[in-house]
Design an enzyme around this catalytic site. Structure first.
Site, PDB file in Angstrom:
ATOM      1  N   CYS A 165      29.480  38.485  51.209  1.00  0.00           N
ATOM      2  CA  CYS A 165      30.284  38.287  49.997  1.00  0.00           C
ATOM      3  C   CYS A 165      31.180  37.081  50.244  1.00  0.00           C
ATOM      4  CB  CYS A 165      31.122  39.528  49.693  1.00  0.00           C
ATOM      5  SG  CYS A 165      32.145  39.374  48.210  1.00  0.00           S
ATOM      6  N   GLU A 190      30.892  45.786  47.504  1.00  0.00           N
ATOM      7  CA  GLU A 190      30.989  44.919  46.333  1.00  0.00           C
ATOM      8  C   GLU A 190      30.758  45.722  45.058  1.00  0.00           C
ATOM      9  OE1 GLU A 190      29.054  40.677  44.811  1.00  0.00           O
ATOM     10  OE2 GLU A 190      28.676  41.409  46.846  1.00  0.00           O
ATOM     11  N   ASN A 227      25.245  41.388  38.053  1.00  0.00           N
ATOM     12  CA  ASN A 227      25.068  42.189  39.261  1.00  0.00           C
ATOM     13  C   ASN A 227      23.838  43.081  39.154  1.00  0.00           C
ATOM     14  OD1 ASN A 227      27.302  41.285  40.755  1.00  0.00           O
ATOM     15  ND2 ASN A 227      28.680  42.704  39.714  1.00  0.00           N
ATOM     16  N   THR A 245      33.294  35.374  48.122  1.00  0.00           N
ATOM     17  CA  THR A 245      34.679  35.522  47.662  1.00  0.00           C
ATOM     18  C   THR A 245      35.416  36.532  48.530  1.00  0.00           C
ATOM     19  OG1 THR A 245      33.989  37.173  46.009  1.00  0.00           O
ATOM     20  CG2 THR A 245      34.160  34.876  45.275  1.00  0.00           C
ATOM     21  N   GLY A 246      34.691  37.558  49.029  1.00  0.00           N
ATOM     22  CA  GLY A 246      35.309  38.526  49.932  1.00  0.00           C
ATOM     23  C   GLY A 246      35.756  37.889  51.233  1.00  0.00           C
ATOM     24  N   CYS A 253      30.852  34.394  42.083  1.00  0.00           N
ATOM     25  CA  CYS A 253      30.107  34.853  43.255  1.00  0.00           C
ATOM     26  C   CYS A 253      29.978  33.677  44.210  1.00  0.00           C
ATOM     27  CB  CYS A 253      28.731  35.373  42.847  1.00  0.00           C
ATOM     28  SG  CYS A 253      27.724  35.901  44.243  1.00  0.00           S
ATOM     29  N   HIS A 286      39.898  41.530  44.480  1.00  0.00           N
ATOM     30  CA  HIS A 286      39.588  42.037  45.810  1.00  0.00           C
ATOM     31  C   HIS A 286      40.741  42.874  46.330  1.00  0.00           C
ATOM     32  CE1 HIS A 286      35.971  39.616  46.873  1.00  0.00           C
ATOM     33  NE2 HIS A 286      36.446  38.853  45.899  1.00  0.00           N
ATOM     34  N   ASN A 341      38.143  36.592  41.153  1.00  0.00           N
ATOM     35  CA  ASN A 341      37.693  37.951  40.886  1.00  0.00           C
ATOM     36  C   ASN A 341      38.513  38.886  41.774  1.00  0.00           C
ATOM     37  OD1 ASN A 341      36.511  37.237  43.318  1.00  0.00           O
ATOM     38  ND2 ASN A 341      34.491  38.009  42.834  1.00  0.00           N
ATOM     39  N   ASN A 377      22.676  37.644  51.118  1.00  0.00           N
ATOM     40  CA  ASN A 377      23.055  37.978  49.740  1.00  0.00           C
ATOM     41  C   ASN A 377      22.032  37.283  48.843  1.00  0.00           C
ATOM     42  OD1 ASN A 377      26.276  37.703  47.997  1.00  0.00           O
ATOM     43  ND2 ASN A 377      24.676  39.216  47.807  1.00  0.00           N
ATOM     44  N   ASN A 389      36.230  44.431  44.562  1.00  0.00           N
ATOM     45  CA  ASN A 389      35.465  44.307  45.793  1.00  0.00           C
ATOM     46  C   ASN A 389      36.384  44.719  46.947  1.00  0.00           C
ATOM     47  OD1 ASN A 389      33.118  42.914  44.507  1.00  0.00           O
ATOM     48  ND2 ASN A 389      34.682  41.366  44.116  1.00  0.00           N
TER      49      ASN A 389
END
Length: 276
Positions: free
Chosen positions: A215, A206, A63, A217-218, A72, A158, A156, A11, A188
Site C-alpha cells: 500500500c 486496506e 477496489n 499511501t499506507g 492509490c 489512514h 485518503n 499490489n 486503511n
C-alpha cells in the site's frame, strides 16, 4: 474489453483505457477482480481523458469490492508505467502530471531496458497528522482492548499503529478497525514495526481490499506517523518493507508533501467479456 495487468510490489491492478467513469461499473470491477471467477486483482484503474489540458490523464480507481478510493500509490505508479508504454510521447516525459480524486500527482518514469517495468517516483501530496485515536475493541487480548492509533491523511484516510501485533490479531482486528464508526468512509489501517530511523516493516489492512501485499499511501502514512513520534526524521529517506517488496519514502515536514519511489511491472495484456 481490452485490458492490461500490472503490479507494483505485489499490489496488482487491471488497467483499462476508458472514456467515461462509467465504462466499468463497481459490480463489474468486483467481478473482474475475483481471483477465481475473474482476472484477479486488488483493483481496476480507469485511464481517463484529463480535465486539464496540461495533464496527461485522469485516474479512477475501483477496489476489489467495487468501492472507490480517492488515491492509490501503487496504482498510480502502474498507471504512469502504462501511459509511458502506450503513449511514450506523453508518459515518458521527465515530469508527468496525473489527475486523481485526491488532487494532481506528478510522476517520473524510468523505464527498464525491456520497457515492461519501471522505477517510478511520485509526488504524493501532503501528509497531515490528525492526532491520536483511541478506539475501543471489546473481546480482544487485554493489550488491545484499546488500540493506539495515529490518524493520518494522505489524500485518503489512514490510521497507523506504531506497534505491531501478531498476524492472528491483525487478521481479527484489521477489518473491524477499517470499518470502525470513527471512519465514516472507512480507513486503511497500518501496523508498523519501526526497526530504526531509516527502516520500517509494515503491513496494511486496506479498506475494500483486505490485507494487501503493498500500500503506497499506507507507506507514506507510516513514515509520517514515525516522524511525528520522533522515530524517523522529516525530509530523510525511509525504506518501507511491505510483504510484496520495498518502497522509499520521503516526508518533508508535518503537513508537507511526500515523495515515493518504487517499481511497477507489466504482467500481461488480454481481452475479457464483461457482463452488464
Amino acid at each position: 474489453m481490452d485490458f492490461d495487468k500490472y503490479q507494483g510490489i505485489g499490489n496488482d491492478f487491471i488497467i483499462v483505457d476508458a472514456q467515461s467513469d462509467h465504462d466499468v461499473s463497481p459490480e463489474q470491477a468486483a467481478q473482474l477482480c475475483d481471483r477465481r471467477f475473474g482476472i484477479g486483482a486488488d483493483g481496476v484503474i480507469l485511464v481517463l481523458p484529463p480535465r486539464e489540458a496540461n495533464h496527461a490523464a485522469r485516474m479512477r480507481v475501483l477496489n476489489a469490492d467495487g468501492s472507490i478510493p480517492e488515491m492509490c500509490g501503487n496504482g498510480i505508479r502502474c498507471m504512469a508505467l502504462h501511459v509511458a508504454r502506450t503513449r511514450p510521447a506523453v508518459g515518458a516525459q521527465h515530469q508527468v502530471v496525473y489527475e486523481t480524486d485526491a488532487g494532481p500527482r506528478t510522476c517520473a518514469v524510468g523505464l527498464t531496458p525491456d520497457a515492461l517495468g519501471a522505477d517510478v517516483t511520485v509526488g504524493m501530496g501532503p501528509v497531515r497528522i490528525l492526532g491520536d485515536l483511541r478506539l475501543g475493541l471489546t473481546g480482544e487480548p487485554s493489550e488491545w482492548a484499546e488500540v493506539d492509533l495515529l490518524g493520518v491523511d494522505v489524500g485518503n484516510p489512514h490510521a497507523v499503529s506504531l506497534r505491531r501485533p501478531s498476524a492472528a490479531i491483525i487478521d481479527r482486528i484489521g477489518p473491524r478497525l477499517a470499518t470502525h464508526e470513527a471512519f465514516p468512509e472507512g480507513a486503511n489501517i497500518g501496523f508498523a514495526d519501526v526497526k530504526d530511523r531509516s527502516f520500517i516493516d509494515l503491513v496494511v489492512w486496506e479498506r475494500g481490499v483486505g490485507l494487501t501485499l503493498a500500500c503506497g499511501t499506507g507507506a507514506c502514512a507510516a513514515v509520517g506517523a514515525a516522524c511525528a513520534r520522533g522515530l524517523a526524521s522529516w525530509g530523510e529517506p525511509v525504506t518501507v518493507k511491505l510483504p510484496g517488496g520495498q518502497l522509499t519514502i520521503w516526508v518533508t515536514a508535518e503537513g508537507g508533501p511526500a515523495r515515493m519511489r518504487g517499481p511497477a511491472r507489466h504482467v500481461f495484456s488480454g481481452r475479457v467479456d464483461v457482463g452488464g
